[in-house]
Write a protein that holds these residues in place. Structure first.
Motif, PDB file in Angstrom:
ATOM      1  N   PHE A 192       0.849  -1.193   0.000  1.00 38.68           N
ATOM      2  CA  PHE A 192       0.000   0.000   0.000  1.00 38.68           C
ATOM      3  C   PHE A 192       0.880   1.237   0.000  1.00 38.68           C
ATOM      4  O   PHE A 192       1.790   1.370   0.827  1.00 38.68           O
ATOM      5  N   ILE A 193       0.635   2.144  -0.928  1.00 43.71           N
ATOM      6  CA  ILE A 193       1.416   3.381  -1.029  1.00 43.71           C
ATOM      7  C   ILE A 193       0.586   4.488  -0.385  1.00 43.71           C
ATOM      8  O   ILE A 193      -0.163   5.213  -1.052  1.00 43.71           O
ATOM      9  N   HIS A 194       0.709   4.601   0.924  1.00 44.44           N
ATOM     10  CA  HIS A 194      -0.119   5.552   1.666  1.00 44.44           C
ATOM     11  C   HIS A 194       0.251   7.001   1.333  1.00 44.44           C
ATOM     12  O   HIS A 194      -0.588   7.894   1.434  1.00 44.44           O
ATOM     13  N   GLU A 195       1.520   7.215   0.927  1.00 46.24           N
ATOM     14  CA  GLU A 195       1.955   8.575   0.613  1.00 46.24           C
ATOM     15  C   GLU A 195       1.317   9.103  -0.675  1.00 46.24           C
ATOM     16  O   GLU A 195       1.238  10.310  -0.886  1.00 46.24           O
ATOM     17  N   ASN A 196       0.887   8.202  -1.536  1.00 42.31           N
ATOM     18  CA  ASN A 196       0.315   8.627  -2.815  1.00 42.31           C
ATOM     19  C   ASN A 196      -0.813   7.667  -3.209  1.00 42.31           C
ATOM     20  O   ASN A 196      -0.664   6.854  -4.127  1.00 42.31           O
ATOM     21  N   PRO A 197      -1.954   7.735  -2.550  1.00 37.91           N
ATOM     22  CA  PRO A 197      -3.047   6.792  -2.809  1.00 37.91           C
ATOM     23  C   PRO A 197      -3.611   6.884  -4.224  1.00 37.91           C
ATOM     24  O   PRO A 197      -4.227   5.932  -4.705  1.00 37.91           O
ATOM     25  N   SER A 198      -3.413   7.998  -4.906  1.00 38.48           N
ATOM     26  CA  SER A 198      -3.992   8.157  -6.239  1.00 38.48           C
ATOM     27  C   SER A 198      -3.387   7.203  -7.259  1.00 38.48           C
ATOM     28  O   SER A 198      -3.988   6.947  -8.312  1.00 38.48           O
ATOM     29  N   ILE A 199      -2.197   6.674  -6.991  1.00 40.52           N
ATOM     30  CA  ILE A 199      -1.575   5.707  -7.901  1.00 40.52           C
ATOM     31  C   ILE A 199      -1.177   4.435  -7.158  1.00 40.52           C
ATOM     32  O   ILE A 199      -0.274   3.724  -7.592  1.00 40.52           O
ATOM     33  N   CYS A 200      -1.861   4.131  -6.069  1.00 44.44           N
ATOM     34  CA  CYS A 200      -1.559   2.933  -5.286  1.00 44.44           C
ATOM     35  C   CYS A 200      -2.236   1.718  -5.939  1.00 44.44           C
ATOM     36  O   CYS A 200      -3.468   1.651  -5.985  1.00 44.44           O
ATOM     37  N   PRO A 201      -1.470   0.750  -6.444  1.00 42.24           N
ATOM     38  CA  PRO A 201      -2.072  -0.427  -7.081  1.00 42.24           C
ATOM     39  C   PRO A 201      -2.942  -1.238  -6.116  1.00 42.24           C
ATOM     40  O   PRO A 201      -4.004  -1.724  -6.508  1.00 42.24           O
ATOM     41  N   ALA A 202      -2.490  -1.373  -4.870  1.00 38.35           N
ATOM     42  CA  ALA A 202      -3.250  -2.154  -3.901  1.00 38.35           C
ATOM     43  C   ALA A 202      -4.607  -1.516  -3.624  1.00 38.35           C
ATOM     44  O   ALA A 202      -5.638  -2.206  -3.558  1.00 38.35           O
ATOM     45  N   LEU A 203      -4.644  -0.208  -3.473  1.00 41.20           N
ATOM     46  CA  LEU A 203      -5.906   0.491  -3.243  1.00 41.20           C
ATOM     47  C   LEU A 203      -6.810   0.394  -4.468  1.00 41.20           C
ATOM     48  O   LEU A 203      -8.035   0.234  -4.338  1.00 41.20           O
TER      49      LEU A 203
END
Length: 318
Positions: A192-203
């Motif tokens: 999870f890329i919490h710093e950049n949710p707009s391009i987070c594959p998991a989200l």
């Protein structure tokens, strides 16, 4: 094969060793061989290495590449056996072809993953996103983050996706292009890329599963990706490739030069340039520990890195 002594009962099992795509590829070679034998009054099932070399020489003079000639040889091995197709003379011939017309990579350069990621970041938040846009985005993010082939991505199933506190893990249980006895199946890890949710594959995967939940009630399987139009059946690798190319084109990537498969070169090159260890790059893309495919086509300077999640983090700038 029957002419070579294969029992009728064993024929179906032996044919199962070939992937459908391989048989389709060999079909063209066998048709060319049949025409060559017919024109020269040869028995299609009985030929020595001399006739094989004459056939390969003709195809080379017609413009066949080194890789195409190797495909012809592999196809002929099925009906002629290796005595006629794998010997010193044929091997020497192909080495000569390699020197006269060495194979070149499809792409001499690659594209910047940031261009596509910047475009995908505009499709956020997900409150009112259309299914078609979410489908395109999720597929493309997985392709970039995993460096896997479209075939592998098309085989992702809900039952093989597990969510953890820091990542989503995806197991691929079906046979893929590189599957063989003793080889490990792909394991895709998407932090999870919490710093950049707009391009987070998991989200994006989480959101996609939730948005398509009601569409799956009547589907006989549990493949992750479903069609964007009714009846929302599972989609094939060609459809996923089409989705990725749509995103690439909208981002400004020249799709007349780069296809969907280029996500592998773009993402592995981006990770390697950012200092990810070569072993991690190989593992992420499904290359063996001794494979030189990446270094042959995308060699860059390298610094130390040991965390498997570094591959995704390097690409997505975390």
């Amino acid at each position: 094969m029957i002419k070579r002594g294969v029992p009728q009962a064993s024929l179906g099992i032996m044919l199962a060793s070939f992937a459908t795509s391989t048989l389709n590829q060999y079909s063209s070679s066998l048709k060319s061989w049949w025409k060559y034998c017919k024109d020269n009054n040869f028995d299609i099932f009985e030929a020595d290495s001399s006739k094989v070399l004459s056939f390969l020489t003709l195809k080379f003079e017609e413009g066949a590449s080194y890789n195409s000639l190797n495909t012809h040889r592999s196809a002929l091995s099925i009906i002629l056996g290796t005595n006629a197709t794998v010997n010193d003379c044929v091997n020497r011939f192909l080495k000569g072809v390699y020197r006269l017309a060495p194979p070149t990579p499809k792409y001499s350069t690659t594209w910047d993953t940031n261009i596509v990621l910047n475009y995908l970041s505009t499709m956020y938040p997900y409150d009112n996103i259309e299914l078609v846009d979410l489908s395109y985005k999720t597929c493309t993010l997985i392709a970039i983050a995993s460096a896997q082939r479209m075939q592998t991505i098309s085989l992702i199933k809900l039952r093989n996706i597990s969510k953890h506190e820091q990542e989503i893990v995806i197991k691929i249980s079906d046979l893929i292009k590189t599957s063989k006895p003793g080889a490990c199946q792909p394991l895709i890890r998407l932090p999870f890329i919490h710093e950049n949710p707009s391009i987070c594959p998991a989200l994006a995967i989480e959101t996609y599963i939730e948005k398509t939940r009601d569409l799956r009630s009547n589907l006989p399987d549990d493949h992750l990706f479903v069609g964007v139009r009714r009846p929302h059946k599972k989609v094939c690798s060609q459809t996923l490739a089409h989705w990725v190319k749509k995103v690439m084109q909208a981002s400004g990537i020249d799709i007349s030069v780069f296809g969907a498969h280029s996500t592998r070169s773009a993402s592995t090159s981006a990770a390697y340039r950012s200092g990810v260890n070569l072993e991690v790059v190989r593992k992420a893309a499904g290359w063996s520990n001794t494979s030189n495919v990446f270094l042959k086509y995308y060699r860059r300077d390298i610094t130390s890195s040991n965390n498997n999640n570094d591959f995704v983090n390097a690409i997505f700038g975390t």
